[in-house]
Motif scaffolding. Structure first.
Motif: not given
Length: 206
Positions: A145-163, A186-194
């Motif tokens: 919901p934060q991303v959809i609202a237009g917030k730019r979000v970074i998530v730092a976590a772990h191999g399996n939670s990110l999987r 290694a960051p993965i940058v996603y740009r999402l639709t509405d």
């Protein structure tokens, strides 16, 4: 409106270096892990990315990776939300065991099943399916919901939670996600639709 979501696995930890099952234990970053985290921040800075809110797990290796990234971005004071929903998969009885020793004790095939099957947990621990069952509801209710609202979000976590997140975002099958390796730092940058679907993805692994 921009819909930006960046996922980054923590830098190398002391237990990664020793080839131990880590799970919910809390070893620190190695010197290499610190360098990986700073390099991740540098890559995001080079892309001129900045963030409105950050999420991380309840474990210090992810928190410290995020802290180092934000230092590189000049965003030390960024709002940061920590939650154990983003913790690494719990390896149960394997936690703290060297992976080679585990193969000697339980057999190569059994350890492979525990590590690389989607829904078979190690004794006392979580499968990737179980990990996803705690990560994805949190993502859908708190992060998306934060991303959809237009917030730019970074998530730092772990191999399996990110999987689990990558599986959801990219619509991968259990077999496909098990083959997906996520490099440390290694960051993965996603740009999402509405609607929260992936419009583009950029993996910043070397």
């Amino acid at each position: 409106m921009e819909h930006l979501l960046v996922l980054v696995r923590h830098g190398q930890s002391e237990w990664n270096l020793k080839n131990l099952f880590t799970g919910w234990k809390d070893p620190g970053l190695t010197e290499k892990g610190v360098a990986e985290a700073r390099a991740a921040g540098g890559k995001l800075r080079d892309l001129k990315l900045a963030f409105d809110v950050a999420y991380t797990s309840d474990l210090s290796r992810a928190q410290n990776t995020l802290k180092l990234i934000l230092e590189e971005l000049g965003q030390e004071g960024l709002e940061t939300i920590r939650d154990q929903a983003l913790n690494e998969r719990d390896y149960g009885d394997l936690t703290g065991m060297n992976k080679d020793e585990a193969r000697e004790k339980f057999g190569e095939e059994q350890v492979h099943v525990w590590r690389r099957s989607f829904d078979v947990p190690p004794p006392g621990g979580e499968s990737l399916k179980m990990t996803a069952e705690r990560v994805l509801p949190y993502y859908r209710s708190e992060i998306l919901p934060q991303v959809i609202a237009g917030k730019r979000v970074i998530v730092a976590a772990h191999g399996n939670s990110l999987r689990a997140l990558v599986m959801e975002l990219e619509g991968l099958s259990p077999d496909e996600i098990l083959k997906r390796e996520l490099a440390t730092g290694a960051p993965i940058v996603y740009r999402l639709t509405d609607e929260g679907k992936v419009a583009s993805v950029q993996d910043l692994a070397d």
